[in-house]
Design an enzyme around this catalytic site. Sequence first.
Site, short mmCIF file in Angstrom:
data_model
loop_
_atom_site.label_atom_id
_atom_site.label_comp_id
_atom_site.label_asym_id
_atom_site.label_seq_id
_atom_site.Cartn_x
_atom_site.Cartn_y
_atom_site.Cartn_z
N HIS A 122 0.83 -1.21 0.00
CA HIS A 122 0.00 0.00 0.00
C HIS A 122 0.87 1.26 0.00
O HIS A 122 0.40 2.36 -0.30
CB HIS A 122 -0.93 0.00 1.22
N ASP A 290 8.72 -11.46 1.60
CA ASP A 290 10.13 -11.54 1.21
C ASP A 290 10.60 -10.25 0.56
O ASP A 290 11.79 -9.91 0.60
CB ASP A 290 10.34 -12.69 0.22
N GLN A 294 11.18 -10.01 5.01
CA GLN A 294 10.50 -10.56 6.17
C GLN A 294 10.07 -12.00 5.88
O GLN A 294 9.95 -12.38 4.72
CB GLN A 294 9.26 -9.71 6.52
N ASP A 305 18.68 -12.06 -2.93
CA ASP A 305 18.80 -11.37 -1.64
C ASP A 305 18.13 -10.00 -1.73
O ASP A 305 18.62 -9.13 -2.47
CB ASP A 305 20.27 -11.22 -1.27
#
Length: 322
Positions: A122, A290, A294, A305
């Site tokens: 958002h 991700d 997280q 990564d």
Amino acid sequence: MKKKIVLSSLLSVSALFCVTAQASVITQVKANYVTSDYAKTKYPLVLAHGMAGFSRIGTDTFGVDYWYQIVPDLARNGGNVWTTRVSPFNSTEVRGEQLLQQVNEILAITGQPKVNLIGHSHGGPTIRYVGGVIPEKIASMTAIASPQKGSPIADLILKAEGTPLQGPLIAVVNLLSSAIVWAQGLDQNEFPSDSLAGAKSLNTAGATDFSKRFPLGVSASSCGEGAYQEKGIYMYSFLGNRKLTNIFDLDSAMLLTGALINGDSDGLVPKCSGKFGKTIRDDYAWNHFDEVNQVLGLRGLFSQDPVQVYREHANRLKLQGL
């Protein structure tokens, strides 16, 4: 000191960096040591969190950063990085006004004429609001997995409107939003919660209406890229296309939500909805969490990564003269 919610018993990476300036709810992060100028952009990097998001929750010793390990890495590589805080659940316009005030504050503190905005979920429409209101002060906007054309999950949730489920559902989500605000030590009056308004901003109809009023970077086609540059603002996006990436991760619920979306998605945002400006990639091996590294950095074994991807994007902005 007020007791705050602690989301994790793991040590955070806060030992690697220190807060050097704080004004209102904005936070500038500087590294205790700088290894390079690789991410040293001309204008400050300003990060905007998504729905149910935060800057940091927990104590200095035990806590969780929304942009897990990403912000300190940017700082270690020369970035002038700022995190912002807006209402976890509310309309894009309310969140946008909150971010607008914080951007103006950052400009005043740094003395810079522009900023580079980066928004996840958002946070993408939220930065578009700011770009639409003060385009002359925005160097670039980068949207990460943002539902620019709405999310089927929001469409599904709004089917509860007008049913007996509406009241309890709104109450629970508003309580969660208030808890996130409280856990950051923020004023509930300054960061009000309105989960229904948030859902209506992110469903298909709400996103379509918003794009009519704030069209920068969004394509009129169903799955095309938007303009790369408008009103002097460079625009980029990237997102993942995985639902389940690590069975040991707390975000495995994305497998369930992703099953409700036709076609490629990150578990919450369809690929075509996430396109904004120049799409850098739409197939990172990440789910929706991700994309901000997280939960606590767990992701697929061979996935890209996220920390490196953000660092490389900062360098992209640097080389663009931004």
